[in-house]
Design an enzyme around this catalytic site. Structure first.
Site, mmCIF file in Angstrom:
data_model
loop_
_atom_site.group_PDB
_atom_site.id
_atom_site.type_symbol
_atom_site.label_atom_id
_atom_site.label_comp_id
_atom_site.label_asym_id
_atom_site.label_seq_id
_atom_site.Cartn_x
_atom_site.Cartn_y
_atom_site.Cartn_z
ATOM 1 N N ARG A 158 0.836 -1.200 0.000
ATOM 2 C CA ARG A 158 0.000 0.000 0.000
ATOM 3 C C ARG A 158 0.872 1.252 0.000
ATOM 4 N NH1 ARG A 158 -4.665 2.396 0.493
ATOM 5 N NH2 ARG A 158 -5.912 0.547 0.732
ATOM 6 N N ILE A 201 -0.457 6.389 8.992
ATOM 7 C CA ILE A 201 -1.384 5.305 9.366
ATOM 8 C C ILE A 201 -1.262 4.165 8.361
ATOM 9 C CG2 ILE A 201 -3.750 4.708 10.001
ATOM 10 C CD1 ILE A 201 -4.397 7.639 10.347
ATOM 11 N N PRO A 202 -0.202 3.354 8.490
ATOM 12 C CA PRO A 202 -0.072 2.231 7.550
ATOM 13 C C PRO A 202 -1.149 1.171 7.766
ATOM 14 C CG PRO A 202 1.700 2.187 9.180
ATOM 15 C CD PRO A 202 0.919 3.436 9.427
ATOM 16 N N HIS A 203 -1.656 0.650 6.655
ATOM 17 C CA HIS A 203 -2.661 -0.419 6.696
ATOM 18 C C HIS A 203 -2.584 -1.159 5.371
ATOM 19 C CE1 HIS A 203 -4.402 3.335 5.236
ATOM 20 N NE2 HIS A 203 -5.179 2.615 4.451
ATOM 21 N N GLY A 204 -3.237 -2.280 5.309
ATOM 22 C CA GLY A 204 -3.140 -3.132 4.127
ATOM 23 C C GLY A 204 -3.962 -2.642 2.955
#
Length: 144
Positions: free
Chosen positions: A46, A60-63
């Site tokens: 991402r 805000i890292p997320h998949g």
């Protein structure tokens, strides 16, 4: 199980780059049982598509959308970086990893962004010296 807990908050960390910071956020979620290893790869993927730096010292890292299958339960990891981590020329002092099941995702993202868009909150999060302080700031704001 609470989506936020002291064992998922790391204080006073350093990372050589954003990828190390994202991986660290993912490892906390994995160790807590929220995700499988594959989700961490999707978090990094991402970041290649669009930076997860959202402003005001927050990333805000997320998949990716395709990563939902690797989420076992909703959880948040929070890492404080006093020196900051470079996200494409911006410094992130707080990296909040998110793994959210179902419809939780947007609500959690929005809540975190709202808390961190407040300069006083962000300063308090940067200055916090314990995981409890960090959680208190988020919870007090997210319950409103």
């Amino acid at each position: 199980m609470s989506i936020m807990s002291v064992d998922k908050v790391k204080m006073n960390q350093t990372a050589k780059d954003k990828y190390e910071a994202i991986r660290a956020a993912g490892e906390i979620l994995k160790d807590a049982g929220h995700i499988s290893q594959e989700y961490i790869e999707k978090m990094l993927e991402r970041e290649e598509i669009v930076s997860t730096y959202v402003g005001n010292g927050l990333a805000i890292p997320h998949g990716t959308k395709e990563s939902k299958q690797f989420i076992n339960s909703t959880g948040i990891s929070i890492i404080q970086y006093p020196e900051g981590v470079d996200f494409n020329g911006e410094k992130a002092y707080l990296v909040v990893g998110i793994a959210a099941q179902g419809g939780d995702h947007m609500g959690i993202l929005t809540s975190i962004a709202v808390v961190c868009s407040d300069d006083d909150n962000m300063e308090a999060l940067r200055q916090a010296s314990t995981a409890e302080e960090i959680i208190t700031i988020f919870e007090s704001e997210m319950e409103e």
